[in-house]
Design a protein around this motif. Structure first.
Motif, PDB file in Angstrom:
ATOM      1  N   PHE A  29      52.844   5.775  23.466  1.00  0.00           N
ATOM      2  CA  PHE A  29      52.114   6.414  22.374  1.00  0.00           C
ATOM      3  C   PHE A  29      52.696   7.792  22.061  1.00  0.00           C
ATOM      4  O   PHE A  29      52.927   8.130  20.900  1.00  0.00           O
ATOM      5  N   ILE A  30      52.969   8.567  23.132  1.00  0.00           N
ATOM      6  CA  ILE A  30      53.496   9.922  22.921  1.00  0.00           C
ATOM      7  C   ILE A  30      54.893   9.865  22.327  1.00  0.00           C
ATOM      8  O   ILE A  30      55.254  10.644  21.457  1.00  0.00           O
ATOM      9  N   GLU A  31      55.662   8.890  22.823  1.00  0.00           N
ATOM     10  CA  GLU A  31      57.039   8.766  22.350  1.00  0.00           C
ATOM     11  C   GLU A  31      57.090   8.449  20.858  1.00  0.00           C
ATOM     12  O   GLU A  31      57.886   8.991  20.106  1.00  0.00           O
ATOM     13  N   LYS A  32      56.213   7.552  20.439  1.00  0.00           N
ATOM     14  CA  LYS A  32      56.284   7.049  19.068  1.00  0.00           C
ATOM     15  C   LYS A  32      55.288   7.733  18.131  1.00  0.00           C
ATOM     16  O   LYS A  32      54.999   7.203  17.057  1.00  0.00           O
ATOM     17  N   ILE A  33      54.753   8.886  18.543  1.00  0.00           N
ATOM     18  CA  ILE A  33      53.665   9.485  17.772  1.00  0.00           C
ATOM     19  C   ILE A  33      54.062   9.759  16.313  1.00  0.00           C
ATOM     20  O   ILE A  33      53.269   9.567  15.391  1.00  0.00           O
ATOM     21  N   ASP A  34      55.343  10.160  16.121  1.00  0.00           N
ATOM     22  CA  ASP A  34      55.786  10.456  14.761  1.00  0.00           C
ATOM     23  C   ASP A  34      55.691   9.226  13.866  1.00  0.00           C
ATOM     24  O   ASP A  34      55.186   9.291  12.748  1.00  0.00           O
ATOM     25  N   LYS A  35      56.169   8.121  14.407  1.00  0.00           N
ATOM     26  CA  LYS A  35      56.164   6.905  13.593  1.00  0.00           C
ATOM     27  C   LYS A  35      54.754   6.404  13.361  1.00  0.00           C
ATOM     28  O   LYS A  35      54.454   5.864  12.288  1.00  0.00           O
ATOM     29  N   ILE A  36      53.890   6.596  14.374  1.00  0.00           N
ATOM     30  CA  ILE A  36      52.501   6.154  14.202  1.00  0.00           C
ATOM     31  C   ILE A  36      51.812   6.986  13.124  1.00  0.00           C
ATOM     32  O   ILE A  36      51.133   6.449  12.238  1.00  0.00           O
ATOM     33  N   VAL A  37      52.032   8.311  13.171  1.00  0.00           N
ATOM     34  CA  VAL A  37      51.468   9.184  12.132  1.00  0.00           C
ATOM     35  C   VAL A  37      51.971   8.752  10.764  1.00  0.00           C
ATOM     36  O   VAL A  37      51.197   8.617   9.806  1.00  0.00           O
ATOM     37  N   PHE A  38      53.272   8.487  10.694  1.00  0.00           N
ATOM     38  CA  PHE A  38      53.868   8.059   9.425  1.00  0.00           C
ATOM     39  C   PHE A  38      53.202   6.790   8.908  1.00  0.00           C
ATOM     40  O   PHE A  38      52.808   6.707   7.749  1.00  0.00           O
ATOM     41  N   LEU A  39      53.037   5.811   9.805  1.00  0.00           N
ATOM     42  CA  LEU A  39      52.451   4.538   9.377  1.00  0.00           C
ATOM     43  C   LEU A  39      51.004   4.713   8.931  1.00  0.00           C
ATOM     44  O   LEU A  39      50.592   4.139   7.913  1.00  0.00           O
ATOM     45  N   ILE A  40      50.248   5.540   9.672  1.00  0.00           N
ATOM     46  CA  ILE A  40      48.840   5.742   9.295  1.00  0.00           C
ATOM     47  C   ILE A  40      48.751   6.372   7.910  1.00  0.00           C
ATOM     48  O   ILE A  40      47.989   5.922   7.042  1.00  0.00           O
ATOM     49  N   LEU A  41      49.567   7.409   7.684  1.00  0.00           N
ATOM     50  CA  LEU A  41      49.538   8.080   6.382  1.00  0.00           C
ATOM     51  C   LEU A  41      49.962   7.131   5.269  1.00  0.00           C
ATOM     52  O   LEU A  41      49.406   7.140   4.164  1.00  0.00           O
ATOM     53  N   LEU A  42      50.951   6.280   5.589  1.00  0.00           N
ATOM     54  CA  LEU A  42      51.431   5.319   4.595  1.00  0.00           C
ATOM     55  C   LEU A  42      50.321   4.335   4.217  1.00  0.00           C
ATOM     56  O   LEU A  42      50.117   4.026   3.035  1.00  0.00           O
ATOM     57  N   ILE A  43      49.586   3.899   5.249  1.00  0.00           N
ATOM     58  CA  ILE A  43      48.498   2.947   4.978  1.00  0.00           C
ATOM     59  C   ILE A  43      47.395   3.622   4.161  1.00  0.00           C
ATOM     60  O   ILE A  43      46.857   3.038   3.214  1.00  0.00           O
ATOM     61  N   ILE A  44      47.085   4.886   4.501  1.00  0.00           N
ATOM     62  CA  ILE A  44      46.051   5.602   3.730  1.00  0.00           C
ATOM     63  C   ILE A  44      46.461   5.700   2.267  1.00  0.00           C
ATOM     64  O   ILE A  44      45.685   5.397   1.353  1.00  0.00           O
ATOM     65  N   SER A  45      47.724   6.088   2.028  1.00  0.00           N
ATOM     66  CA  SER A  45      48.144   6.262   0.639  1.00  0.00           C
ATOM     67  C   SER A  45      48.182   4.920  -0.080  1.00  0.00           C
ATOM     68  O   SER A  45      47.900   4.837  -1.279  1.00  0.00           O
ATOM     69  N   PHE A  46      48.504   3.850   0.672  1.00  0.00           N
ATOM     70  CA  PHE A  46      48.510   2.543   0.031  1.00  0.00           C
ATOM     71  C   PHE A  46      47.100   2.105  -0.341  1.00  0.00           C
ATOM     72  O   PHE A  46      46.886   1.490  -1.388  1.00  0.00           O
ATOM     73  N   SER A  47      46.135   2.487   0.498  1.00  0.00           N
ATOM     74  CA  SER A  47      44.746   2.125   0.168  1.00  0.00           C
ATOM     75  C   SER A  47      44.276   2.874  -1.074  1.00  0.00           C
ATOM     76  O   SER A  47      43.482   2.353  -1.856  1.00  0.00           O
ATOM     77  N   PHE A  48      44.793   4.095  -1.282  1.00  0.00           N
ATOM     78  CA  PHE A  48      44.482   4.814  -2.529  1.00  0.00           C
ATOM     79  C   PHE A  48      44.968   4.023  -3.736  1.00  0.00           C
ATOM     80  O   PHE A  48      44.291   3.933  -4.756  1.00  0.00           O
ATOM     81  N   ILE A  49      46.184   3.477  -3.590  1.00  0.00           N
ATOM     82  CA  ILE A  49      46.750   2.756  -4.730  1.00  0.00           C
ATOM     83  C   ILE A  49      45.930   1.511  -5.015  1.00  0.00           C
ATOM     84  O   ILE A  49      45.679   1.166  -6.170  1.00  0.00           O
ATOM     85  N   ILE A  50      45.500   0.823  -3.933  1.00  0.00           N
ATOM     86  CA  ILE A  50      44.817  -0.451  -4.137  1.00  0.00           C
ATOM     87  C   ILE A  50      43.480  -0.258  -4.837  1.00  0.00           C
ATOM     88  O   ILE A  50      43.203  -0.916  -5.837  1.00  0.00           O
ATOM     89  N   ASN A  51      42.626   0.658  -4.328  1.00  0.00           N
ATOM     90  CA  ASN A  51      41.441   0.935  -5.147  1.00  0.00           C
ATOM     91  C   ASN A  51      41.681   2.191  -5.962  1.00  0.00           C
ATOM     92  O   ASN A  51      41.495   3.298  -5.516  1.00  0.00           O
ATOM     93  N   ARG A  52      42.110   1.968  -7.166  1.00  0.00           N
ATOM     94  CA  ARG A  52      42.616   3.034  -8.012  1.00  0.00           C
ATOM     95  C   ARG A  52      41.567   4.061  -8.443  1.00  0.00           C
ATOM     96  O   ARG A  52      41.805   4.873  -9.313  1.00  0.00           O
TER      97      ARG A  52
END
Lengths: 172, 269
Positions: free
Chosen positions: B8-31
């Motif tokens: 978890f500590i090793e990959k924290i950057d990528k996990i943060v990136f993925l979470i933010l990406l999913i959040i922004s994608f959810s914004f797009i889906i419910n416009r």
């Protein structure tokens, strides 16, 4: 000595305001002039990765709320942010990453071709993702390409002008 | 467990990136995330405060075009007035519609799905599905209402179709934007039998409850007839330039509920 966080904060405010107040109201060849990606292009290299993604996310959300675009700028900025280290490596390959921490050094001490490669790769990838998410239809692929190309060319020109103003070799 | 935490500590950057990406994608889906969240209140306040400052400057820059627009609108109104005095029956149709004025806070034309925000909301009795018009065109349809502001779908949005007709021949079709030029829209479903000419004017049709019949929209720019089709594809040049709008009229239909109930009843029976 100004700290790195104050510089980032300052850029955040200035570029953001310039985009929403001035450049959102300007249309060149039917597309709006986008300069907001400068923030990503000159973002410091040796900052914590998580913080980097989070700042880019915040920046995108602010831009989205002012240009009625519902998250598409955030999404594509995040992907470009993820791709940026690889593009930096690709276009400025002869530089040692650990020695040269600042993007400023990349942008001053390199040839125009290297700069152009870096800027256009980031902007093309960003615009292509932006318009394909926004239009989101395989039948309108021509529209995606057309919009992405025109908008990228306009932004690249503007950003080269911007960079020649702020990033030049001091030869005195 | 230790290795899991290490991972978890090793990959924290990528996990943060993925979470933010999913959040922004959810914004797009419910416009419509602006209207649904607390975030809306926050951003709308910033939007209005900053936009009010820039608007002051824009007002001065737009004074000339606004004046010419007002003069031409005045002229049309005067002509209508003269026709009303001769034949007072011609006005009875607009009796169903209320008009109200609003300023545009933000507008975009650069995407293929454009929205605009106006500074009137449910406090000023703006309702869902009200129309936005100017003297020379249709602008959009209200899609979300908050107390002080409302969001409208612009007609420059490839998701909506507007019922409209050729004024001269009364043939109707649906008007849609193809996402390319903000001055050109495309009129579909006009039958081959219609005798249409270049420069015929296109007005809103009477089949929607949103817009009054006969609001001018644009003129025919080019006509295309595909070989295997019985319907024209007509390019319409809009009268209104949507890139330089500052204020609009909100139209609302008094009898919309009644009409809509009637329509539902018809569909059930």
């Amino acid at each position: 000595m100004r700290s790195i966080s104050s510089i980032v904060f300052f850029r955040f405010i200035i570029i953001f305001l310039a985009q929403i107040i001035v450049f959102n109201n300007i249309l060149i060849f039917g597309v709006s002039a986008d300069i907001y990606i400068v923030f990503l292009l000159i973002f410091p290299q040796n900052i914590n990765k998580s913080l980097y993604y989070f700042l880019i996310f915040l920046y995108g959300i602010f831009l989205d709320s002012f240009s009625n675009s519902f998250g598409i700028i955030t999404f594509s900025l995040l992907i470009s942010a993820y791709l940026r280290p690889y593009i930096l490596d690709f276009s400025f390959g002869n530089f040692d990453m650990r020695k040269v921490g600042k993007v400023r050094d990349y942008l001053i001490n390199t040839t125009i071709y290297q700069k152009l490669t870096y800027i256009s790769l980031v902007i093309f990838s960003h615009n292509f993702i932006l318009y394909s998410i926004e239009i989101f239809s395989i039948y309108k692929l021509d529209l995606v390409f057309r919009n992405a190309t025109i908008s990228s060319l306009v932004s690249i020109t503007l950003i080269l002008i911007f960079m020649s103003l702020f990033y030049y070799k001091n030869e005195r | 467990m230790q290795s899991f935490i290490n991972f978890f500590i090793e990959k924290i950057d990528k996990i943060v990136f993925l979470i933010l990406l999913i959040i922004s994608f959810s914004f797009i889906i419910n416009r419509n995330f602006f209207q649904n969240s607390k975030f809306n209140f926050f951003t709308n306040n910033i939007i209005t405060s900053i936009n009010n400052q820039t608007k002051q400057i824009n007002y001065y820059l737009n004074l000339k075009t606004d004046n010419t627009r007002l003069i031409s609108e005045n002229l049309v109104l005067k002509m209508q007035l003269s026709s009303v005095t001769k034949d007072s029956n011609s006005n009875f149709k607009s009796g169903n519609y209320n008009y109200n004025v609003a300023d545009i806070i933000s507008n975009s034309i650069k995407y293929s799905r454009n929205y605009l925000i106006i500074n009137k909301g449910s406090n000023d009795s703006v309702k869902l599905d009200d129309g936005l018009v100017t003297s020379s065109g249709i602008i959009g349809i209200i899609s979300k209402v908050s107390p002080k502001y409302s969001t409208a779908i612009s007609i420059l949005n490839s998701d909506i179709k507007i019922n409209s007709k050729i004024k001269r021949t009364n043939h109707f079709g649906s008007l849609q934007w193809n996402g390319k030029d903000h001055k050109i829209m495309t009129l579909y479903d006009v039958p081959k039998s219609a005798n249409i000419k270049i420069n015929d004017s296109v007005v809103s049709g009477g089949m929607s409850f949103v817009f009054q019949e006969g609001i001018p929209i644009g003129k025919v720019k080019s006509i295309e007839l595909r070989e295997d089709s019985n319907y024209y594809v007509i390019n319409v040049e809009l009268f209104e330039d949507l890139s330089s709008l500052s204020s609009v009229y909100i139209t609302s239909n008094h009898n919309k509920n009644e009409l809509e109930n009637l329509k539902i009843d018809n569909e059930i029976n």
